[in-house]
Motif scaffolding. Structure first.
Motif, PDB file in Angstrom:
ATOM      1  N   LEU A   7       0.806  -0.977   0.070  1.00  0.00           N
ATOM      2  CA  LEU A   7       0.006  -0.046   0.128  1.00  0.00           C
ATOM      3  C   LEU A   7       0.769   1.304   0.030  1.00  0.00           C
ATOM      4  O   LEU A   7       0.388   2.134  -0.564  1.00  0.00           O
ATOM      5  N   ALA A   8       1.868   1.270   0.510  1.00  0.00           N
ATOM      6  CA  ALA A   8       2.942   2.406   0.605  1.00  0.00           C
ATOM      7  C   ALA A   8       3.590   2.597  -0.608  1.00  0.00           C
ATOM      8  O   ALA A   8       3.538   3.660  -1.135  1.00  0.00           O
ATOM      9  N   GLN A   9       3.768   1.662  -1.351  1.00  0.00           N
ATOM     10  CA  GLN A   9       4.159   1.657  -2.708  1.00  0.00           C
ATOM     11  C   GLN A   9       3.126   2.236  -3.603  1.00  0.00           C
ATOM     12  O   GLN A   9       3.424   2.931  -4.490  1.00  0.00           O
ATOM     13  N   GLU A  10       1.995   1.971  -3.325  1.00  0.00           N
ATOM     14  CA  GLU A  10       0.843   2.512  -4.074  1.00  0.00           C
ATOM     15  C   GLU A  10       0.662   3.944  -3.698  1.00  0.00           C
ATOM     16  O   GLU A  10       0.010   4.659  -4.536  1.00  0.00           O
ATOM     17  N   GLY A  11       1.139   4.455  -2.539  1.00  0.00           N
ATOM     18  CA  GLY A  11       1.036   5.792  -2.148  1.00  0.00           C
ATOM     19  C   GLY A  11      -0.263   5.987  -1.304  1.00  0.00           C
ATOM     20  O   GLY A  11      -0.769   6.882  -0.909  1.00  0.00           O
ATOM     21  N   ALA A  65       8.248   4.122   9.472  1.00  0.00           N
ATOM     22  CA  ALA A  65       8.921   5.285   9.851  1.00  0.00           C
ATOM     23  C   ALA A  65       9.299   5.962   8.247  1.00  0.00           C
ATOM     24  O   ALA A  65       9.149   6.894   8.334  1.00  0.00           O
ATOM     25  N   ILE A  66       9.505   4.877   7.406  1.00  0.00           N
ATOM     26  CA  ILE A  66       9.806   5.642   6.016  1.00  0.00           C
ATOM     27  C   ILE A  66       8.488   6.256   5.536  1.00  0.00           C
ATOM     28  O   ILE A  66       8.313   7.293   4.840  1.00  0.00           O
ATOM     29  N   PHE A  91       8.434   9.914  12.223  1.00  0.00           N
ATOM     30  CA  PHE A  91       9.707   9.386  11.604  1.00  0.00           C
ATOM     31  C   PHE A  91      10.626   9.077  12.468  1.00  0.00           C
ATOM     32  O   PHE A  91      11.126   7.783  12.726  1.00  0.00           O
ATOM     33  N   GLU A  92      11.026   9.960  13.411  1.00  0.00           N
ATOM     34  CA  GLU A  92      12.092   9.699  14.137  1.00  0.00           C
ATOM     35  C   GLU A  92      11.954   8.859  15.521  1.00  0.00           C
ATOM     36  O   GLU A  92      12.473   7.972  15.606  1.00  0.00           O
ATOM     37  N   ILE A 117      21.482   3.883  10.066  1.00  0.00           N
ATOM     38  CA  ILE A 117      22.023   4.677   8.869  1.00  0.00           C
ATOM     39  C   ILE A 117      21.095   5.859   8.729  1.00  0.00           C
ATOM     40  O   ILE A 117      21.239   6.816   8.471  1.00  0.00           O
ATOM     41  N   THR A 118      19.711   5.456   8.435  1.00  0.00           N
ATOM     42  CA  THR A 118      18.662   6.273   8.191  1.00  0.00           C
ATOM     43  C   THR A 118      18.340   7.531   9.249  1.00  0.00           C
ATOM     44  O   THR A 118      18.467   8.626   8.788  1.00  0.00           O
ATOM     45  N   LEU A 119      18.514   7.057  10.411  1.00  0.00           N
ATOM     46  CA  LEU A 119      18.298   7.951  11.525  1.00  0.00           C
ATOM     47  C   LEU A 119      19.457   8.937  11.846  1.00  0.00           C
ATOM     48  O   LEU A 119      19.436  10.194  11.942  1.00  0.00           O
ATOM     49  N   GLY A 120      20.796   8.365  11.454  1.00  0.00           N
ATOM     50  CA  GLY A 120      21.805   9.126  11.593  1.00  0.00           C
ATOM     51  C   GLY A 120      22.110  10.244  10.664  1.00  0.00           C
ATOM     52  O   GLY A 120      22.599  11.287  10.766  1.00  0.00           O
TER      53      GLY A 120
END
Length: 425
Positions: free
Chosen positions: A112-116, A145-146, A157-158, A176-179
């Motif tokens: 569903l996220a990929q569909e928006g 989070a993404i 997100f954080e 990696i994403t948070l940093g």
């Protein structure tokens, strides 16, 4: 001849078919066959060969169309080739048969996220997290989070990334994403803390080393920045984009190190230039001579003439004395050997940084905890990019080894984390 060959061929084929038809598969054999094809399909799915995965998973589905694992795997496979409607169909069938399978909710949320459809995706992620038996909650939290970031909800997100790391301290992508998010937000100390936490967890990854190198660069710790950038460069492998970025930052760090050294040299030269020269006594004496110039007095009376005469005598006597002093200085300079100047080098003192906080109250709390255990911490303030940070430190020590031993022997057993740093005093 043809009449003889054709009947033989047909007979053989018929025997083959009849042989297959006369032995129907039992229920157990069907389950075994479906699991067999499912495992083959799953191995192809994990290796990235989606076409073969779909082929074998469909064979398993034909034998057992009500197996939730097969349905879930088919949903993943069709999601990878962007056939979202078919993928959604298989996910929903899996949920209908087994509503307690949290992985399926997570996978449907990803689709569903990929569909928006972000709101629906969040709903399915939350449904997965509600299941107390879900062992991979970090996957739902990371994907959540993404989605929150795509929605522009940065606090959520954080928060979701922090929860991801709490559930699984070895989830590399979350660090990696948070940093990197902290670096983009110019929260360099937070970036330093999260990448250091990853390294303390034993994670070895070029993106983590690169992130810590960037954090040190923006904090002005250029030598440490270069150390971690070089570590990242050694283990990059074939990631050309990352290699270019690391090399670019190493070049930036080297430039800053050179600038710092030039400033230090200029500072030392300035200090040397203000040292009083050896012939300063001569300068002072000559100045004294100039100040002793005779005062011109009008020759109006004999009294005035006598005053002028006495002044001249005094001036002559003073001049002779001064010249005598100058000669003495010259002789002393010739007879006394010059001793080389001692260059005073700055002393390096090492200390242990136990914590860094953006709020003084948190620093005070850690300091009080350390004091109760018999330590003597200090709180140092430092302004970085207009924001005050509070460093809790213990020190000083004469060598890195001494500081490191103190940390391992006294602080680490009490559960404290720290890093040995140094300062020139």
């Amino acid at each position: 001849m043809k009449k003889l060959i054709i009947p033989i061929f047909i007979f053989a084929f018929a025997v083959f078919l009849s042989g297959c038809a006369t032995k129907p598969l039992s229920k157990e054999e069907k389950v075994q066959n479906s699991k067999y094809y499912y495992k083959i399909g799953l191995s192809y799915l994990n290796s990235g060969n989606i076409a073969q995965a779909i082929y074998y998973l469909n064979k398993a589905y034909e034998i057992d169309p009500k197996d939730p694992d097969i349905l879930n795997a088919l949903g993943i496979a069709y999601t990878n080739v962007k056939e979202y409607s078919r993928a959604k169909e298989f996910f929903l069938k899996s949920i209908e048969i087994l509503p307690d399978k949290a992985e399926t909710y997570t996978n449907l949320g990803v689709l569903l996220a990929q569909e928006g459809n972000y709101e629906q995706a969040i709903w399915y992620f939350e449904k997965a997290l509600e299941n107390p038996e879900y062992r991979n909650k970090e996957k739902a939290l990371y994907n959540m989070a993404i989605v929150y970031r795509k929605m522009g909800n940065l606090p959520k997100f954080e928060e979701s990334l922090k929860k991801t790391i709490s559930y699984n301290p070895y989830f590399i992508n979350a660090y990696i994403t948070l940093g990197n998010y902290y670096i983009l937000q110019k929260r360099y100390l937070d970036a330093y803390n999260i990448f250091t936490k990853a390294i303390n967890a034993g994670l070895v990854n070029p993106y983590i080393y690169f992130g810590l190198g960037k954090a040190y660069y923006y904090l002005g710790e250029y030598e440490k920045s270069r150390y971690f950038l070089q570590k990242a460069k050694k283990i990059i492998g074939d990631d050309l984009f990352l290699k270019q970025e690391v090399v670019r930052y190493i070049s930036m760090v080297d430039k800053k190190i050179v600038e710092q050294k030039e400033k230090d040299i200029q500072s030392n030269e300035f200090k040397e230039s203000v040292i009083i020269p050896e012939d300063s006594k001569k300068v002072e004496i000559e100045k004294e001579i100039k100040e002793k110039k005779p005062v011109v007095i009008p020759k109006e009376t004999k009294k005035a003439e006598r005053a002028v005469s006495e002044e001249k005598k005094e001036y002559k006597t003073t001049t002779e004395k001064v010249e005598s002093k100058v000669d003495e200085v010259k002789i002393a300079r010739k007879t006394t050997p010059e001793t080389p100047k001692k260059v005073v080098k700055p002393k390096i003192r090492f200390y242990i940084q136990v914590g860094v906080f953006s709020e003084k109250q948190s620093a005070m709390k850690l300091s009080d905890r350390l004091k109760k255990l018999g330590f003597e911490p200090e709180i140092r303030e430092r302004n970085i990019d207009g924001t005050k940070y509070y460093f809790v430190i213990i020190g000083y020590f004469k060598s890195y080894l001494e500081a490191s031993r103190f940390f391992r022997k006294n602080l680490k057993p009490e559960g404290f984390k720290g890093i040995v740093k140094f300062v020139r005093k």
